[in-house]
Design a protein around this motif. Sequence first.
Motif, PDB file in Angstrom:
ATOM      1  N   ASP A   1      19.936  50.680  37.821  1.00 38.72           N
ATOM      2  CA  ASP A   1      19.966  51.333  39.125  1.00 38.72           C
ATOM      3  C   ASP A   1      21.367  51.863  39.378  1.00 38.72           C
ATOM      4  N   SER A   2      21.476  53.152  39.726  1.00 41.62           N
ATOM      5  CA  SER A   2      22.777  53.767  39.969  1.00 41.62           C
ATOM      6  C   SER A   2      22.951  54.138  41.432  1.00 41.62           C
ATOM      7  N   SER A   3      22.322  53.366  42.328  1.00 37.21           N
ATOM      8  CA  SER A   3      22.500  53.641  43.743  1.00 37.21           C
ATOM      9  C   SER A   3      23.918  53.280  44.157  1.00 37.21           C
ATOM     10  N   VAL A   4      24.316  53.761  45.331  1.00 34.98           N
ATOM     11  CA  VAL A   4      25.674  53.521  45.801  1.00 34.98           C
ATOM     12  C   VAL A   4      25.936  52.030  45.965  1.00 34.98           C
ATOM     13  N   GLU A   5      24.979  51.285  46.449  1.00 34.35           N
ATOM     14  CA  GLU A   5      25.183  49.854  46.676  1.00 34.35           C
ATOM     15  C   GLU A   5      25.411  49.104  45.373  1.00 34.35           C
ATOM     16  N   THR A   6      24.632  49.428  44.342  1.00 40.90           N
ATOM     17  CA  THR A   6      24.835  48.745  43.061  1.00 40.90           C
ATOM     18  C   THR A   6      26.165  49.151  42.430  1.00 40.90           C
ATOM     19  N   LEU A   7      26.584  50.397  42.645  1.00 39.82           N
ATOM     20  CA  LEU A   7      27.884  50.820  42.132  1.00 39.82           C
ATOM     21  C   LEU A   7      29.012  50.118  42.884  1.00 39.82           C
ATOM     22  N   LYS A   8      28.841  49.881  44.167  1.00 35.92           N
ATOM     23  CA  LYS A   8      29.841  49.140  44.923  1.00 35.92           C
ATOM     24  C   LYS A   8      29.983  47.726  44.373  1.00 35.92           C
ATOM     25  N   THR A   9      28.868  47.113  44.026  1.00 35.22           N
ATOM     26  CA  THR A   9      28.917  45.774  43.453  1.00 35.22           C
ATOM     27  C   THR A   9      29.680  45.774  42.135  1.00 35.22           C
ATOM     28  N   ALA A  10      29.450  46.796  41.334  1.00 28.70           N
ATOM     29  CA  ALA A  10      30.164  46.900  40.057  1.00 28.70           C
ATOM     30  C   ALA A  10      31.663  47.094  40.281  1.00 28.70           C
ATOM     31  N   VAL A  11      32.030  47.890  41.284  1.00 25.95           N
ATOM     32  CA  VAL A  11      33.449  48.105  41.577  1.00 25.95           C
ATOM     33  C   VAL A  11      34.103  46.807  42.034  1.00 25.95           C
ATOM     34  N   GLN A  12      33.418  46.035  42.871  1.00 27.07           N
ATOM     35  CA  GLN A  12      33.966  44.758  43.325  1.00 27.07           C
ATOM     36  C   GLN A  12      34.193  43.807  42.158  1.00 27.07           C
ATOM     37  N   ALA A  13      33.313  43.850  41.191  1.00 31.54           N
ATOM     38  CA  ALA A  13      33.505  43.009  40.006  1.00 31.54           C
ATOM     39  C   ALA A  13      34.638  43.532  39.147  1.00 31.54           C
ATOM     40  N   LEU A  14      34.849  44.838  39.154  1.00 30.23           N
ATOM     41  CA  LEU A  14      35.885  45.437  38.307  1.00 30.23           C
ATOM     42  C   LEU A  14      37.272  44.967  38.706  1.00 30.23           C
ATOM     43  N   TYR A  15      37.565  44.964  40.008  1.00 29.00           N
ATOM     44  CA  TYR A  15      38.930  44.620  40.389  1.00 29.00           C
ATOM     45  C   TYR A  15      39.160  43.110  40.474  1.00 29.00           C
ATOM     46  N   ARG A  16      38.161  42.330  40.096  1.00 27.47           N
ATOM     47  CA  ARG A  16      38.388  40.886  40.002  1.00 27.47           C
ATOM     48  C   ARG A  16      38.822  40.457  38.608  1.00 27.47           C
ATOM     49  N   VAL A  17      38.725  41.373  37.653  1.00 25.17           N
ATOM     50  CA  VAL A  17      39.098  41.022  36.283  1.00 25.17           C
ATOM     51  C   VAL A  17      40.570  41.336  36.060  1.00 25.17           C
ATOM     52  N   HIS A  18      41.134  40.681  35.047  1.00 24.76           N
ATOM     53  CA  HIS A  18      42.532  40.908  34.701  1.00 24.76           C
ATOM     54  C   HIS A  18      42.602  42.003  33.642  1.00 24.76           C
TER      55      HIS A  18
ATOM     56  N   LEU B   1      37.734  45.489  32.166  1.00 25.38           N
ATOM     57  CA  LEU B   1      36.344  45.333  31.705  1.00 25.38           C
ATOM     58  C   LEU B   1      35.737  44.115  32.368  1.00 25.38           C
ATOM     59  N   CYS B   2      34.558  44.323  32.972  1.00 22.10           N
ATOM     60  CA  CYS B   2      33.837  43.205  33.565  1.00 22.10           C
ATOM     61  C   CYS B   2      32.409  43.201  33.038  1.00 22.10           C
ATOM     62  N   PRO B   3      31.750  42.050  33.042  1.00 24.68           N
ATOM     63  CA  PRO B   3      30.396  41.968  32.479  1.00 24.68           C
ATOM     64  C   PRO B   3      29.314  42.552  33.377  1.00 24.68           C
ATOM     65  N   ASP B   4      29.663  43.064  34.529  1.00 21.29           N
ATOM     66  CA  ASP B   4      28.659  43.572  35.460  1.00 21.29           C
ATOM     67  C   ASP B   4      28.468  45.075  35.365  1.00 21.29           C
TER      68      ASP B   4
END
Length: 216
Positions: free
Chosen positions: A3-20, A37-40
């Motif tokens: 799913d490439s909806s805006v909400e799912t992309l927001k979730t992916a972005v939130q996971a992105l900036y939690r990684v080192h 790189l994040c696993p989400d």
Amino acid sequence: MADSSVETLKTAVQALYRVHAVEGPPGENGLRTVWHLCPDGAELLSLVDSDGRVQRQELTLLEDHYIWASGQGVRTGSLERSGGGNRAAPAVVVKADPQLVPQRLLRAAMAMGTYTGQDRYILHMQRVLALAREGLEMAEGVTLFHGAQRPSEPTLPAVPPAEAPAPAPVQLAFGKPLPDEVPPPVVRKSEGLVMLAVLALGVLVGLGMLVLILLG
């Protein structure tokens, strides 16, 4: 397909900036890689020169892919996975869009706009997508403006410029001078003869008186 909806992309972005981020050594071209790189389903690859300036970035949000290069702008694309039936991990191929896909760009810009951290590489990609979105909206506004047809306006015939009227001659009403005009004195011939006779008479009288004085 994910799913490439805006909400799912927001979730992916939130996971992105939690990684080192992982930084690599400079390559043959002098650029070093910074990899988030994040696993989400989110990934950000940045190429940075020796002065710390970002020269190229590739962002993946689920199945959407974005490439930015200095002096080239933003391009959109998608991920295609092959070899799903094998036990090995499927190969991932980036398929570039023939031209920029507005909806894909807007989704990423909205998703990246939720980032409030301080990572300079994520902030750079956030800014790149925001500027690309602004340019797209301006371009669409110009297209709609030119596409709309305005009602035709009547064309008036060309009118040649009117020549300035010649100044009207000043006429005296009933032969009288204008208030600010002083007429020259008028000398008549008869008056001139009278004045000469008076002058001659005066001379004769004067001579007579002078003779009387001398004889007396």
